[in-house]
Scaffold this active site. Structure first.
Site, PDB file in Angstrom:
ATOM      1  N   CYS A 333       0.741  -1.027   0.229  1.00  0.00           N
ATOM      2  CA  CYS A 333      -0.136   0.163  -0.054  1.00  0.00           C
ATOM      3  C   CYS A 333       1.113   1.088  -0.074  1.00  0.00           C
ATOM      4  CB  CYS A 333      -0.807  -0.277   1.128  1.00  0.00           C
ATOM      5  SG  CYS A 333      -2.265   1.380   1.042  1.00  0.00           S
ATOM      6  N   HIS A 430      -3.742  -4.944   1.037  1.00  0.00           N
ATOM      7  CA  HIS A 430      -3.191  -6.010   2.347  1.00  0.00           C
ATOM      8  C   HIS A 430      -4.119  -7.224   2.570  1.00  0.00           C
ATOM      9  CE1 HIS A 430      -2.403  -1.826   3.611  1.00  0.00           C
ATOM     10  NE2 HIS A 430      -3.746  -1.526   2.966  1.00  0.00           N
TER      11      HIS A 430
END
Length: 484
Positions: A333, A430
């Protein structure tokens, strides 16, 4: 409204409210009840994506898993994601409402009361029992007038409550009596008793303290919850917890720099449980270790300040030395964004408008935008051949030639990027390491090995074990009788 409700208030932050609610969710679900967790307001940069494309705190996601029910935005209608010490992104029923200073948010809170009640009522209509978690210390009088998550909510929704204290910190007696004295008579009357968490030793020793609490407040001590090894295997809720867990001390050394406003650090939990992984938190003031096999950059709520802090620590110099030694680097991310050539924020999404040079290890450029991508992923990776599950949760668009060599190929769609020499990789996904087959594949590439134990199975065993400990320590029937 059909379901009964019971509130768990805390004498302070990090006394165990979230894990207790998770344990009670599993304990009552095992008895055949349909249970839902609820936290009106959560402050955390650890978040999960719901099936309908919203986001809630990771603690409520764990509690929903414990209850064996799907995630819902109504389980955490207000999520605060800190961006500075005085500013936070405010997410309401799963959607970003805006960025607010602490003082502006206090003025906003009365407008959120109806939303909070709506979410609580929707859960109550669909479940036998809703376990309502308070936030922080429940007796902060200066916050009472605008409160939407502790006694303000208890009053508005007519909730019975229990008060939880942490004996490992000491001061449960003083905290219980202090709460009684700070609360109004009406608030005191909502409390049905006190629970003592993380108790060690002979329970009979606590008897005089229980007598003092009852004498001073009229609240009985409903039980002593012993120190739980099973609970230690469960994910930490927020930044108060990260760094308490370290790796098992095995052969593969993974260094994780502790970035500012770190987000979704529970991405590490599957790696922490691997016996062949020595995962080390690298705190500010420490260099990246020379014996690291992998440097892993996690997500951050504020990518550009994280980059600036990374350089201020001299970690960019350490990282290039690590690569010269043949080490590997991975980013998730915001960590993925940091590995690129530049991060632009033309509209001031994360603070002052501008741009910050990236670490230049991947040929990608990121522009932050107001829209947030929230999506669950369940796909087959064409590179590793493994099934990959997880979620994307990020603001911004990433472009550049580096995307032509993706880290993953999810059902034919490229995800992330890998450097030309193969030493550096990053993506937006994630939960990547919770996918067992992929974790095993990646550890093998890095020079380590997986135990082969399933992460989800390990988590469910821990929840079951914790629920059994709670059932042994508490009278669950008596506790349930307090709900209404």
């Amino acid at each position: 409204m059909t379901g009964r409700r019971l509130m768990v208030l805390g004498t302070g932050s990090d006394v165990g409210k979230s894990l207790l609610v998770a344990g009670l969710c599993r304990a009552y679900a095992r008895r055949g009840l349909t249970v839902a967790p609820f936290k009106a307001q959560n402050m955390s940069n650890n978040a999960a994506v719901t099936a309908d494309g919203g986001e809630i705190g990771r603690a409520q996601a764990l509690q929903a898993r414990a209850a064996r029910v799907p995630l819902s935005v109504h389980m955490n209608p207000v999520l605060l994601k800190p961006e500075t010490d005085i500013d936070a992104q405010v997410v309401v029923q799963g959607r970003v409402m805006g960025r607010y200073s602490a003082s502006a948010y206090q003025r906003l809170k009365p407008q959120l009361r109806a939303t909070v009640r709506d979410s609580l009522d929707q859960l109550s209509a669909r479940h036998d029992l809703v376990l309502v978690e308070g936030a922080g210390c429940a007796a902060e009088r200066y916050l009472r007038a605008q409160d939407i998550s502790n006694m303000g909510l208890a009053e508005a929704a007519d909730l019975p409550a229990i008060l939880l204290g942490d004996e490992s910190r000491g001061g449960v007696t003083a905290a219980s009596i202090g709460h009684h004295r700070l609360w109004s008579a009406e608030d005191r009357a909502r409390v049905r008793g006190v629970l003592v968490n993380k108790f060690r030793g002979d329970p009979s020793i606590f008897a005089p303290a229980a007598a003092d609490i009852l004498s001073e407040t009229g609240w009985p001590v409903l039980g002593l919850l012993r120190w739980s090894e099973a609970a230690r295997a469960l994910p930490e809720e927020d930044s108060l917890g990260y760094g308490r867990k370290t790796g098992a001390g095995g052969g593969l050394v993974i260094a994780v720099p502790q970035l500012s406003r770190m987000a979704n650090f529970d991405d590490l939990d599957p790696l922490l449980a691997e016996p062949d992984v020595d995962l080390r938190w690298i705190r500010p003031g420490q260099p990246l270790p020379g014996d690291a096999d992998v440097v892993l950059l996690l997500g951050s709520k504020t990518t550009r300040p994280a980059l600036e802090a990374f350089r201020a620590e001299g970690w960019d110099i350490d990282l290039r030395a690590h690569l010269r030694r043949g080490g590997r680097v991975a980013g998730l991310c915001a960590g993925f964004q940091m590995l690129g050539r530049v991060v632009r924020d033309p509209d001031g999404i994360e603070g002052a408008a501008g741009e910050t040079p990236g670490l230049g290890l991947l040929e990608i450029d990121t522009t932050l935008t107001a829209d947030k991508r929230l999506v669950e992923i369940d796909a087959r990776d064409g590179v590793s051949g493994a099934r990959v599950t997880g979620y994307e949760m990020h603001m911004g668009r990433t472009d550049g030639p580096g995307l032509g060599k993706p880290w993953l190929t999810l059902d034919g769609r490229g995800e992330g990027a890998v450097s030309r020499d193969g030493q550096v990789a990053g993506c937006y996904l994630h939960g990547l390491f919770a996918s067992d087959a992929f974790r095993g594949h990646w550890l093998g590439q890095m020079g380590g090995q997986s135990s082969g134990e399933g992460h989800d199975a390990r988590l469910d065993r821990a929840l079951d074990a914790f629920a059994e400990e709670i059932a042994a320590d508490l009278d669950l029937d008596a506790l349930l009788s307090l709900a209404r």
